[in-house]
Scaffold this active site. Structure first.
Site, PDB file in Angstrom:
ATOM      1  N   LYS A  68       0.829  -1.200   0.000  1.00 48.37           N
ATOM      2  CA  LYS A  68       0.000   0.000   0.000  1.00 48.37           C
ATOM      3  C   LYS A  68       0.869   1.258   0.000  1.00 48.37           C
ATOM      4  O   LYS A  68       2.014   1.223   0.469  1.00 48.37           O
ATOM      5  CB  LYS A  68      -0.878   0.028   1.267  1.00 48.37           C
ATOM      6  N   ARG A  76     -10.562 -11.126   1.424  1.00 51.32           N
ATOM      7  CA  ARG A  76     -11.457 -12.129   0.847  1.00 51.32           C
ATOM      8  C   ARG A  76     -10.850 -13.528   0.919  1.00 51.32           C
ATOM      9  O   ARG A  76     -11.579 -14.521   0.937  1.00 51.32           O
ATOM     10  CB  ARG A  76     -11.801 -11.745  -0.589  1.00 51.32           C
TER      11      ARG A  76
END
Length: 485
Positions: free
Chosen positions: A263, A337
């Site tokens: 990130k 996920r």
């Protein structure tokens, strides 16, 4: 959390540090009004205090009351009948939040319904929160409001429920606010065991070796780049004669760097909150047990730290999930996920009446709905249950679809699936469609709380940092199934 008691004292005679009273807008531009308290209204008229929802005004008590001071809080309406329960929660939560460092406060809501008074107590209890565990005396940090007394006829059950709700939300906030060097997967698992110790709950923890042996490729893959290995925590509440069974799954990424798909550094410190989903479902399970709800709850906390270490998974890796499906990892920052999918397989295998998962899953949900509204997706019946609970609690959710055209983009090149869709569009929906592959045919709701789980500025009963948003909605679903809506 503060202690809560019911007092039969009057507004004028109550012995407390601060007396909190409501403020309504005057009709046709007239001065604001304290309902049922003409003397207070007359005394403050010259100050022209605003009655905007949640606006507070701290005043000397003078001869108006035995309390040390007055706090007037705006309700944002001219008539009490026009003030929703959620508006009351937000207003009295803001009042309690403003009273950090105060020992005791009495709250009154003259002329209110029983529901409005209960909402005022709930809001005040939720607002009386401060996380100062890591601040020294030199910082001058103030503890939360210590004690709340309620002036009015409030049933003991309403007081107990407010205390349980506030305690569960505080537990969620504490977990989310705890720095990631102190709350890593094993530490989270230990904290879950501690919180469940005195309740009718059974806690099972799978360590990294058991996860490998059990085929939890998603959880293992996300956690393999960290020196702090992953965990899967199962918390079971099995009351006799349960009317329904619900499985809860929470995303517990205790810190998310993005892994190899790193990130940007700006704002990465807020990724300490990427385990808010796991904290939420744990809090709801604790509250269900304390309330004695006749609903069986099996909760899964999928815990991992997503780091770019030498052993981290790479974009292009293929992992085998708990149900045997294979997944190409195109982006290691789509890690939530992956851990959720493994836990959802176990949750659905128990064939519960409902599966709910909660996750700070996608930035796309924040783009779509902003920072205060959460997304809900899933099967229609389950999604409607969440929306009904949302309306009851005042926590805003908005339904999102699963467009059929998004599914083909998840077909893998060398594996069954890929963990990302094609392009940037519909990212929150694509993540939900991916999770759908691991749920089967059970009723299922997916709650993406990426926006409202962590706040940059205070609002109502929520301060900066962890909000605990969605815990009350999840609990409300359980209460609805228990016939206690």
């Amino acid at each position: 959390m503060p202690s809560i008691t019911v007092s039969d004292a009057s507004v004028t005679s109550v012995d407390t540090d601060v007396l909190v009273l409501p403020l309504l807008r005057g009709a046709d531009g007239a001065p604001s009004v304290v309902p049922g308290e003409d003397a207070v209204t007359a005394a403050v008229a010259a100050l022209s205090p605003s009655a905007g929802r949640g606006e507070t005004h701290r005043l000397p008590a003078g001869d108006l009351t035995s309390a040390g001071s007055l706090l007037l809080v705006g309700l944002g309406a001219e008539e009490l009948a026009d003030v929703s329960d959620q508006d009351v929660r937000l207003a009295y939560g803001a009042a309690a939040r403003s009273l950090a460092g105060v020992g005791s406060a009495a709250i009154a809501l003259p002329g209110a319904t029983a529901e409005q008074l209960a909402a005022a107590v709930e809001g005040a209890a939720l607002g009386a929160y401060a996380f100062i565990a890591h601040k020294s005396e030199a910082a001058g940090a103030k503890p939360a409001l210590g004690a709340i007394s309620v002036l009015g006829d409030l049933a003991p059950a309403a007081v107990e429920r407010a205390e349980i709700l506030a305690d569960a939300v505080a537990a969620v906030r504490d977990l989310v606010n705890t720095p990631p060097n102190l709350l890593y997967p094993a530490a989270f698992a230990e904290r879950a065991q501690e919180l469940a110790a005195d309740l009718p709950l059974t806690v099972t923890v799978l360590d990294e070796e058991q996860l490998v042996a059990g085929g939890y490729g998603g959880i293992v893959g996300v956690g393999q780049g960290s020196a702090r290995p992953p965990r899967l925590v199962k918390v079971e509440y099995a009351p006799a004669g349960a009317a329904s069974s619900v499985a809860l799954v929470g995303k517990g990424i205790t810190f998310d760097t993005g892994g190899i798909s790193l990130k940007p550094p700006a704002g990465m410190e807020e990724m300490t909150s990427d385990m808010a989903g796991a904290a939420t479902v744990l809090g709801a399970t604790l509250a269900a047990a304390r309330l004695g709800l006749p609903v069986a709850v099996t909760t899964y906390l999928a815990l991992a730290e997503n780091m770019p270490g030498g052993g981290a998974q790479r974009p292009g890796d293929v992992v085998t999930m708990r149900n045997g499906r294979t997944v190409e990892v195109l982006n290691t920052d789509a890690e939530g996920r992956m851990v959720m999918a493994d836990a959802l397989v176990d949750a659905a295998a128990g064939e519960p009446d409902l599966v709910m998962d909660v996750a700070t899953l996608t930035g796309a949900a924040v783009v779509a709905l902003g920072q205060r509204t959460a997304a809900v997706m899933g099967t229609e019946s389950a999604r409607d249950e969440v929306l009904a609970a949302s309306a009851a609690t005042g926590e805003p959710f908005w339904p999102l679809p699963f467009p059929e055209e998004l599914r083909p983009a998840l077909d893998g090149l060398v594996a069954d699936l890929r963990n990302m869709g094609a392009g940037r569009w519909g990212g929150a929906l694509t993540a939900g469609v991916f999770l759908q592959e691991f749920v089967g045919d059970v009723p299922w709701a997916h709650l993406d709380i990426a926006g409202p789980a962590y706040a940059d500025s205070p609002f109502g009963y929520m301060g900066k940092g962890a909000t605990g948003m969605s815990m009350r909605t999840v609990l409300s679903v359980l209460e609805q199934r228990a016939g206690r809506a």
